[in-house]
Design a protein around this motif. Sequence first.
Motif, PDB file in Angstrom:
ATOM      1  N   PRO B   7      -6.512  -9.816   3.360  1.00  0.00           N
ATOM      2  CA  PRO B   7      -7.300  -8.684   2.622  1.00  0.00           C
ATOM      3  C   PRO B   7      -7.967  -9.169   2.019  1.00  0.00           C
ATOM      4  O   PRO B   7      -7.559 -10.110   0.826  1.00  0.00           O
ATOM      5  CB  PRO B   7      -5.750  -7.597   2.387  1.00  0.00           C
ATOM      6  CG  PRO B   7      -5.232  -8.899   2.183  1.00  0.00           C
ATOM      7  CD  PRO B   7      -5.327 -10.099   3.164  1.00  0.00           C
ATOM      8  N   ARG B  10      -6.964  -4.835  -2.639  1.00  0.00           N
ATOM      9  CA  ARG B  10      -5.830  -4.464  -2.364  1.00  0.00           C
ATOM     10  C   ARG B  10      -5.266  -3.064  -1.467  1.00  0.00           C
ATOM     11  O   ARG B  10      -5.930  -2.433  -0.887  1.00  0.00           O
ATOM     12  CB  ARG B  10      -5.203  -3.514  -3.655  1.00  0.00           C
ATOM     13  CG  ARG B  10      -3.306  -3.606  -3.742  1.00  0.00           C
ATOM     14  CD  ARG B  10      -3.588  -2.807  -5.263  1.00  0.00           C
ATOM     15  NE  ARG B  10      -3.874  -1.687  -5.309  1.00  0.00           N
ATOM     16  CZ  ARG B  10      -5.292  -1.249  -5.698  1.00  0.00           C
ATOM     17  NH1 ARG B  10      -6.036  -2.363  -6.497  1.00  0.00           N
ATOM     18  NH2 ARG B  10      -6.226  -0.150  -6.022  1.00  0.00           N
ATOM     19  N   LEU B  52      -2.679  -6.394   7.983  1.00  0.00           N
ATOM     20  CA  LEU B  52      -3.623  -5.994   6.395  1.00  0.00           C
ATOM     21  C   LEU B  52      -2.386  -6.665   5.705  1.00  0.00           C
ATOM     22  O   LEU B  52      -2.961  -6.966   4.970  1.00  0.00           O
ATOM     23  CB  LEU B  52      -3.599  -4.943   6.320  1.00  0.00           C
ATOM     24  CG  LEU B  52      -4.852  -3.362   7.416  1.00  0.00           C
ATOM     25  CD1 LEU B  52      -4.477  -2.410   7.304  1.00  0.00           C
ATOM     26  CD2 LEU B  52      -5.562  -4.345   8.064  1.00  0.00           C
ATOM     27  N   GLY B  53      -1.446  -6.924   5.451  1.00  0.00           N
ATOM     28  CA  GLY B  53      -0.842  -7.732   5.056  1.00  0.00           C
ATOM     29  C   GLY B  53      -0.264  -7.294   4.367  1.00  0.00           C
ATOM     30  O   GLY B  53      -0.235  -7.157   3.114  1.00  0.00           O
ATOM     31  N   TYR B  54       0.384  -5.477   4.325  1.00  0.00           N
ATOM     32  CA  TYR B  54       0.856  -4.593   3.780  1.00  0.00           C
ATOM     33  C   TYR B  54       1.776  -4.748   2.742  1.00  0.00           C
ATOM     34  O   TYR B  54       2.987  -5.907   3.391  1.00  0.00           O
ATOM     35  CB  TYR B  54       0.895  -3.494   4.275  1.00  0.00           C
ATOM     36  CG  TYR B  54       0.950  -2.160   3.612  1.00  0.00           C
ATOM     37  CD1 TYR B  54       0.803  -1.839   2.870  1.00  0.00           C
ATOM     38  CD2 TYR B  54       2.956  -1.770   3.586  1.00  0.00           C
ATOM     39  CE1 TYR B  54       1.358  -0.932   1.657  1.00  0.00           C
ATOM     40  CE2 TYR B  54       3.157  -1.076   2.842  1.00  0.00           C
ATOM     41  CZ  TYR B  54       2.325   0.107   1.812  1.00  0.00           C
ATOM     42  OH  TYR B  54       3.640   0.819   1.407  1.00  0.00           O
ATOM     43  N   VAL B  55       2.119  -4.367   1.432  1.00  0.00           N
ATOM     44  CA  VAL B  55       3.092  -5.269   1.037  1.00  0.00           C
ATOM     45  C   VAL B  55       3.321  -4.034  -0.320  1.00  0.00           C
ATOM     46  O   VAL B  55       1.565  -3.328  -0.880  1.00  0.00           O
ATOM     47  CB  VAL B  55       3.340  -6.011  -0.398  1.00  0.00           C
ATOM     48  CG1 VAL B  55       3.826  -5.850  -1.256  1.00  0.00           C
ATOM     49  CG2 VAL B  55       2.774  -7.249   0.176  1.00  0.00           C
ATOM     50  N   PRO B  56       4.484  -2.587  -0.577  1.00  0.00           N
ATOM     51  CA  PRO B  56       4.319  -1.765  -0.967  1.00  0.00           C
ATOM     52  C   PRO B  56       3.841  -1.731  -2.458  1.00  0.00           C
ATOM     53  O   PRO B  56       4.197  -2.930  -3.277  1.00  0.00           O
ATOM     54  CB  PRO B  56       5.940  -0.937  -0.936  1.00  0.00           C
ATOM     55  CG  PRO B  56       6.267  -1.640   0.194  1.00  0.00           C
ATOM     56  CD  PRO B  56       5.284  -3.042   0.792  1.00  0.00           C
ATOM     57  N   SER B  57       3.031  -0.685  -3.231  1.00  0.00           N
ATOM     58  CA  SER B  57       3.122  -1.286  -4.395  1.00  0.00           C
ATOM     59  C   SER B  57       3.964  -0.565  -5.519  1.00  0.00           C
ATOM     60  O   SER B  57       4.801   0.474  -5.029  1.00  0.00           O
ATOM     61  CB  SER B  57       1.661   0.031  -5.448  1.00  0.00           C
ATOM     62  OG  SER B  57       2.373   0.222  -6.182  1.00  0.00           O
ATOM     63  N   SER B  58       4.573  -2.188  -5.812  1.00  0.00           N
ATOM     64  CA  SER B  58       6.056  -1.290  -6.580  1.00  0.00           C
ATOM     65  C   SER B  58       5.656  -0.204  -8.152  1.00  0.00           C
ATOM     66  O   SER B  58       6.720   0.297  -8.446  1.00  0.00           O
ATOM     67  CB  SER B  58       6.160  -2.961  -7.489  1.00  0.00           C
ATOM     68  OG  SER B  58       5.595  -3.747  -8.228  1.00  0.00           O
ATOM     69  N   GLY B  60       4.102   2.163  -7.857  1.00  0.00           N
ATOM     70  CA  GLY B  60       3.920   3.428  -6.837  1.00  0.00           C
ATOM     71  C   GLY B  60       5.471   4.294  -6.518  1.00  0.00           C
ATOM     72  O   GLY B  60       5.995   4.933  -6.668  1.00  0.00           O
TER      73      GLY B  60
END
Lengths: 352, 352
Positions: B7, B10, B52-58, B60
């Motif tokens: 990506p 972000r 998409l290589g999603y990693v949750p926002s810490s 949020g």
Amino acid sequence: MSDNTQPRTRVRLRDVADLVGVTAAAASMALADSPRISDKTKRAVRAAATQLGYVPSSAGRALRSQRAGAIALIVPNTTQHVFGHSYFMHVLTGVSSVANERDTQVLVSTNPDEAHGLAAYERVMRSKSADGAIVTSAAVTDLNVERLSQSGLPVVLIGNFPYLSTSVSVGIDDVGASRSITEHLIEVHGRTRLLHVTGPMDHQTAIDRREGFLAAVAAHDLADASRVVEGDFSEEAGRDAVLGLGRDLTGFDGIVFANDDMAFGGLRALKSLGVSVPQDISIVGFDDFGLSRLTTPGITTVRVPAERMARVATERLFDLIEGSKPGPSHQELAVTLVLRESCGCESKADDA
Amino acid sequence: MSDNTQPRTRVRLRDVADLVGVTAAAASMALADSPRISDKTKRAVRAAATQLGYVPSSAGRALRSQRAGAIALIVPNTTQHVFGHSYFMHVLTGVSSVANERDTQVLVSTNPDEAHGLAAYERVMRSKSADGAIVTSAAVTDLNVERLSQSGLPVVLIGNFPYLSTSVSVGIDDVGASRSITEHLIEVHGRTRLLHVTGPMDHQTAIDRREGFLAAVAAHDLADASRVVEGDFSEEAGRDAVLGLGRDLTGFDGIVFANDDMAFGGLRALKSLGVSVPQDISIVGFDDFGLSRLTTPGITTVRVPAERMARVATERLFDLIEGSKPGPSHQELAVTLVLRESCGCESKADDA
DNA sequence: TGCACTTGCTTTATCGTTAAAGCACATTAC
DNA sequence: GTAATGTGCTTTAACGATAAAGCAAGTGCA
């Protein structure tokens, strides 16, 4: 009994604002010293904040500002074993103190287990838990480090990474320092038959220190009488290198160990063989993270300014995060030769 | 050249949802494996997230869940001694590995200076940067630690804190262990005239280890021939304790040092005086963080399971954070006596 | 056929903070 | 005396994630 200024629950900016009788936005501007807020209100807000013990929520702030307010110190697990605990502590101290000056938290990511298909430290960055990372890797090539440093995220490496030349890094001149300390044995103590015990050869420091050693012996035409033995930075490797020589040991009058731990192991082995240091053989180490100061004789070594490297690296990292100062991609700090007894230099009457 | 699954910017949950054609809320429920979402959508969301290589926002997540997803490792009195580093590293390793299992970040707070009127680690907690804290303090009384542990926030102390009896802590039985190793000298090696070199007496471990020593000599009616000297856990203190005895040294046949560093310093001093260990005097240390294994002779000592203490403490911390299991407030782990040569026990033919 | 229930989403609201825009009221300008 | 400019706040919106409530469409049952 309980202190009544102690908040029972978490205090939000909202609570401070309510106490003063303004909105949270006004309180925010007041604490930020905005010119659009009257002095009277500012004083009131500050007083209320102190009274309630207000500390901004890092999550709220991070979400709003898109800044975590934290940096990561990344320690690939291989590093822990190779560099000693002391090295890491010096780095941590350096990173922490600079981070503290900037009101930034330090997050230590030490376990590279592939928890969810991503290395732990890649998740740290991608989750925006940290705004940037200091990486203390020793390996010549580390795929994860490579990916991280090329991800566009702010990353500063501690060490020398010729294969990652575009990365920002802070290191020392291992080649030059190793050459210097070897030449000290040759020029000051007249040693001519030298042995070098290396670190693990997949580590850049090991490669560089060997290169410095070889340059020194070559420059003095001593290559024929010198030898290189591979070690792994552990004191056992130092011991084994010495013991493994057998009767060849007498062919050498000086040993350049690639770090202090091996020098310590080698020193013990020499003692156990009845060889006296530095009378029969001079030895030197590298690092000066503590051990070399404590042995008898004290080990002459190169002081690696780990804490300062960490400080400089962290300052560079903040520059990157703030988007300012591109600066040189690689920075090298000066090292010091620490002369003790193991090379033949006099003791400074340290002991009673 | 560039990997197109990388990506550029972000990735938010929103982006994943858009790709699938659902709302962010649906995507959130899909990733949480909610029964209200169809399997087809779940698969699509998971695939999109991976792509998409999603990693949750810490940030949020932290804001929404009121959980930072991080714990703090607090080190109020930064260790100055070289081998204190090893202790800290063992603790860090233990804390990290448990935290990793729970997908939790580790935040290290080592700076005790008060930036904004609050100690740095108090700010960490108050800003909700961490959900709980592991505290490794050595001091008997530390006002900040006391405040922290009584603030109602989840805190687990490593060590023994009789003055903070309500706090949750994990330690070892210093008194018992010290008594055991002293009795080893008395019962196994027939030593009768014993010296104890303590740590700094504002440290609980120092107090407890002295108490164990005194109990042992009292139980064997050797109190008259024994003496206690105050040290500070540094190798210099060990050296000075030995050298400071002068001709009284001959009055002793065994020395119980309160840690290995001092034992090391003492050992060197004894050697320099021509006293042989263990023939003339038996010595023992305490900790076994690495140094005692490396000396000649190896130092008999008590192994403090620092990493396991940290693991247990961290597990207790997670219990506290999750509000479950009150459990005992103080937990004590077993220690091991490590017999080496300095007491007079045989070497196990470790060396070649 | 009509009503309850299920399924599978969407809409809404919230966590705490803060930039930006909005809006009264007061002051100055000409 | 009306317009421009300040002053000092309030309102709004957004950061990203996610519980809870809402709401169509389909299913089951009498």
